[in-house]
Scaffold this motif. Structure first.
Motif, PDB file in Angstrom:
ATOM      1  N   GLY A  27     -15.121  -4.958 -14.969  1.00  0.00           N
ATOM      2  CA  GLY A  27     -15.301  -4.439 -13.611  1.00  0.00           C
ATOM      3  C   GLY A  27     -14.207  -4.930 -12.675  1.00  0.00           C
ATOM      4  N   ALA A  28     -13.848  -6.192 -12.802  1.00  0.00           N
ATOM      5  CA  ALA A  28     -12.755  -6.733 -11.984  1.00  0.00           C
ATOM      6  C   ALA A  28     -11.429  -6.079 -12.362  1.00  0.00           C
ATOM      7  N   GLN A  29     -11.251  -5.795 -13.645  1.00  0.00           N
ATOM      8  CA  GLN A  29     -10.027  -5.124 -14.075  1.00  0.00           C
ATOM      9  C   GLN A  29      -9.956  -3.709 -13.488  1.00  0.00           C
ATOM     10  N   ARG A  30     -11.081  -2.999 -13.447  1.00  0.00           N
ATOM     11  CA  ARG A  30     -11.105  -1.664 -12.847  1.00  0.00           C
ATOM     12  C   ARG A  30     -10.820  -1.735 -11.346  1.00  0.00           C
ATOM     13  N   ALA A  31     -11.386  -2.718 -10.668  1.00  0.00           N
ATOM     14  CA  ALA A  31     -11.123  -2.882  -9.234  1.00  0.00           C
ATOM     15  C   ALA A  31      -9.653  -3.203  -8.995  1.00  0.00           C
ATOM     16  N   ASN A  32      -9.078  -4.014  -9.859  1.00  0.00           N
ATOM     17  CA  ASN A  32      -7.662  -4.339  -9.735  1.00  0.00           C
ATOM     18  C   ASN A  32      -6.791  -3.115 -10.007  1.00  0.00           C
ATOM     19  N   GLN A  33      -7.199  -2.280 -10.946  1.00  0.00           N
ATOM     20  CA  GLN A  33      -6.444  -1.053 -11.218  1.00  0.00           C
ATOM     21  C   GLN A  33      -6.496  -0.116 -10.023  1.00  0.00           C
ATOM     22  N   LEU A  34      -7.643  -0.046  -9.352  1.00  0.00           N
ATOM     23  CA  LEU A  34      -7.745   0.739  -8.129  1.00  0.00           C
ATOM     24  C   LEU A  34      -6.807   0.179  -7.056  1.00  0.00           C
ATOM     25  N   ALA A  35      -6.727  -1.139  -6.958  1.00  0.00           N
ATOM     26  CA  ALA A  35      -5.820  -1.767  -5.999  1.00  0.00           C
ATOM     27  C   ALA A  35      -4.364  -1.402  -6.308  1.00  0.00           C
ATOM     28  N   ILE A  36      -4.031  -1.359  -7.562  1.00  0.00           N
ATOM     29  CA  ILE A  36      -2.655  -0.995  -7.937  1.00  0.00           C
ATOM     30  C   ILE A  36      -2.376   0.467  -7.596  1.00  0.00           C
ATOM     31  N   TYR A  37      -3.351   1.343  -7.792  1.00  0.00           N
ATOM     32  CA  TYR A  37      -3.173   2.739  -7.380  1.00  0.00           C
ATOM     33  C   TYR A  37      -2.965   2.848  -5.871  1.00  0.00           C
ATOM     34  N   LEU A  38      -3.689   2.056  -5.100  1.00  0.00           N
ATOM     35  CA  LEU A  38      -3.498   2.052  -3.645  1.00  0.00           C
ATOM     36  C   LEU A  38      -2.106   1.555  -3.271  1.00  0.00           C
ATOM     37  N   ILE A  39      -1.599   0.590  -4.012  1.00  0.00           N
ATOM     38  CA  ILE A  39      -0.239   0.100  -3.759  1.00  0.00           C
ATOM     39  C   ILE A  39       0.781   1.193  -4.045  1.00  0.00           C
ATOM     40  N   TYR A  40       0.594   1.901  -5.146  1.00  0.00           N
ATOM     41  CA  TYR A  40       1.493   3.013  -5.443  1.00  0.00           C
ATOM     42  C   TYR A  40       1.407   4.094  -4.362  1.00  0.00           C
ATOM     43  N   ALA A  41       0.207   4.353  -3.869  1.00  0.00           N
ATOM     44  CA  ALA A  41       0.042   5.332  -2.787  1.00  0.00           C
ATOM     45  C   ALA A  41       0.744   4.857  -1.520  1.00  0.00           C
ATOM     46  N   ALA A  42       0.709   3.548  -1.242  1.00  0.00           N
ATOM     47  CA  ALA A  42       1.390   3.004  -0.070  1.00  0.00           C
ATOM     48  C   ALA A  42       2.905   3.178  -0.195  1.00  0.00           C
ATOM     49  N   ILE A  43       3.433   2.920  -1.370  1.00  0.00           N
ATOM     50  CA  ILE A  43       4.872   3.098  -1.582  1.00  0.00           C
ATOM     51  C   ILE A  43       5.247   4.568  -1.436  1.00  0.00           C
ATOM     52  N   PHE A  44       4.431   5.447  -2.010  1.00  0.00           N
ATOM     53  CA  PHE A  44       4.685   6.878  -1.909  1.00  0.00           C
ATOM     54  C   PHE A  44       4.641   7.332  -0.453  1.00  0.00           C
ATOM     55  N   ALA A  45       3.631   6.873   0.297  1.00  0.00           N
ATOM     56  CA  ALA A  45       3.513   7.253   1.717  1.00  0.00           C
ATOM     57  C   ALA A  45       4.705   6.745   2.517  1.00  0.00           C
ATOM     58  N   PHE A  46       5.140   5.536   2.229  1.00  0.00           N
ATOM     59  CA  PHE A  46       6.291   4.972   2.930  1.00  0.00           C
ATOM     60  C   PHE A  46       7.542   5.809   2.692  1.00  0.00           C
ATOM     61  N   VAL A  47       7.771   6.177   1.440  1.00  0.00           N
ATOM     62  CA  VAL A  47       8.971   6.948   1.111  1.00  0.00           C
ATOM     63  C   VAL A  47       8.889   8.364   1.680  1.00  0.00           C
ATOM     64  N   VAL A  48       7.749   9.024   1.482  1.00  0.00           N
ATOM     65  CA  VAL A  48       7.634  10.422   1.916  1.00  0.00           C
ATOM     66  C   VAL A  48       7.659  10.534   3.435  1.00  0.00           C
ATOM     67  N   PHE A  49       6.796   9.783   4.122  1.00  0.00           N
ATOM     68  CA  PHE A  49       6.749   9.896   5.583  1.00  0.00           C
ATOM     69  C   PHE A  49       7.987   9.306   6.244  1.00  0.00           C
ATOM     70  N   GLY A  50       8.590   8.314   5.616  1.00  0.00           N
ATOM     71  CA  GLY A  50       9.851   7.782   6.143  1.00  0.00           C
ATOM     72  C   GLY A  50      10.979   8.786   6.038  1.00  0.00           C
ATOM     73  N   THR A  51      11.000   9.504   4.921  1.00  0.00           N
ATOM     74  CA  THR A  51      12.029  10.531   4.741  1.00  0.00           C
ATOM     75  C   THR A  51      11.828  11.673   5.734  1.00  0.00           C
ATOM     76  N   ILE A  52      10.584  12.113   5.875  1.00  0.00           N
ATOM     77  CA  ILE A  52      10.318  13.207   6.811  1.00  0.00           C
ATOM     78  C   ILE A  52      10.602  12.769   8.253  1.00  0.00           C
ATOM     79  N   ALA A  53      10.218  11.535   8.599  1.00  0.00           N
ATOM     80  CA  ALA A  53      10.438  11.046   9.961  1.00  0.00           C
ATOM     81  C   ALA A  53      11.916  10.860  10.271  1.00  0.00           C
ATOM     82  N   SER A  54      12.739  10.694   9.246  1.00  0.00           N
ATOM     83  CA  SER A  54      14.169  10.514   9.497  1.00  0.00           C
ATOM     84  C   SER A  54      14.912  11.833   9.712  1.00  0.00           C
ATOM     85  N   ILE A  55      14.277  12.953   9.420  1.00  0.00           N
ATOM     86  CA  ILE A  55      14.890  14.259   9.668  1.00  0.00           C
ATOM     87  C   ILE A  55      14.957  14.479  11.172  1.00  0.00           C
TER      88      ILE A  55
END
Length: 163
Positions: A27-55
């Motif tokens: 269960g802790a491993q599944r919760a940690n995997q969810l945390a890692i997915y959220l981290i990947y989503a944060a990186i994706f949001a940073f790159v995508v919205f940063g790129t769009i905001a720089s236009i």
């Protein structure tokens, strides 16, 4: 109505770990995997919205700027409870050295709180929590690889088969 105390307890342990302990670790491993997915989503949001905001056409769009600036922070901050739960399980079942678990949680907490209280920034502290999630991923992976290797060889813990 049956309670947990009235149910029979399985005595089948896997290399010194009770089935309930294995379930909690999974269960802790599944919760940690969810945390890692959220981290990947944060990186994706940073790159995508940063790129769009720089236009140039979107320089004055406050919504894009807030998504670029605050959404990654919020997503990484959501991983902190899962990381704390993983730290408790790792510490409780001694899946990693206790000093290492205490140090990673302590340093991450101090850097985050210090950054928020004294420097008015959260990026360094939240980046520490990103590292904690990946460190715990390695700990869980090593534990389950150990169990799988022990089941394949069929040898009890602490003994080796002679050739």
């Amino acid at each position: 109505m049956t309670t947990a105390l009235n149910q029979p307890v399985s005595n089948k342990s896997r290399h010194g770990f009770a089935p309930l302990a294995i379930a909690r670790i999974k269960g802790a491993q599944r919760a940690n995997q969810l945390a890692i997915y959220l981290i990947y989503a944060a990186i994706f949001a940073f790159v995508v919205f940063g790129t769009i905001a720089s236009i140039k056409a979107f320089h004055d769009n406050q919504l894009l700027y807030q998504l670029f600036y605050n959404l990654p922070y919020a997503l990484v901050a959501l991983t902190i409870p899962a990381s704390l739960y993983g730290a408790f399980i790792i510490y409780r079942y001694r899946l990693n050295q206790a000093s290492m678990v205490i140090m990673t949680i302590g340093v991450s907490s101090i850097v985050l709180l210090g950054g928020l209280l004294f420097a008015d920034t959260a990026w360094l502290g939240l980046s520490c929590w990103v590292g904690v999630a990946f460190l715990f991923k390695v700990s869980f992976t090593r534990f389950f690889n150990f169990l799988a290797a022990q089941e394949q060889t069929g040898s009890p813990e602490g003994t080796t088969k002679k050739p």
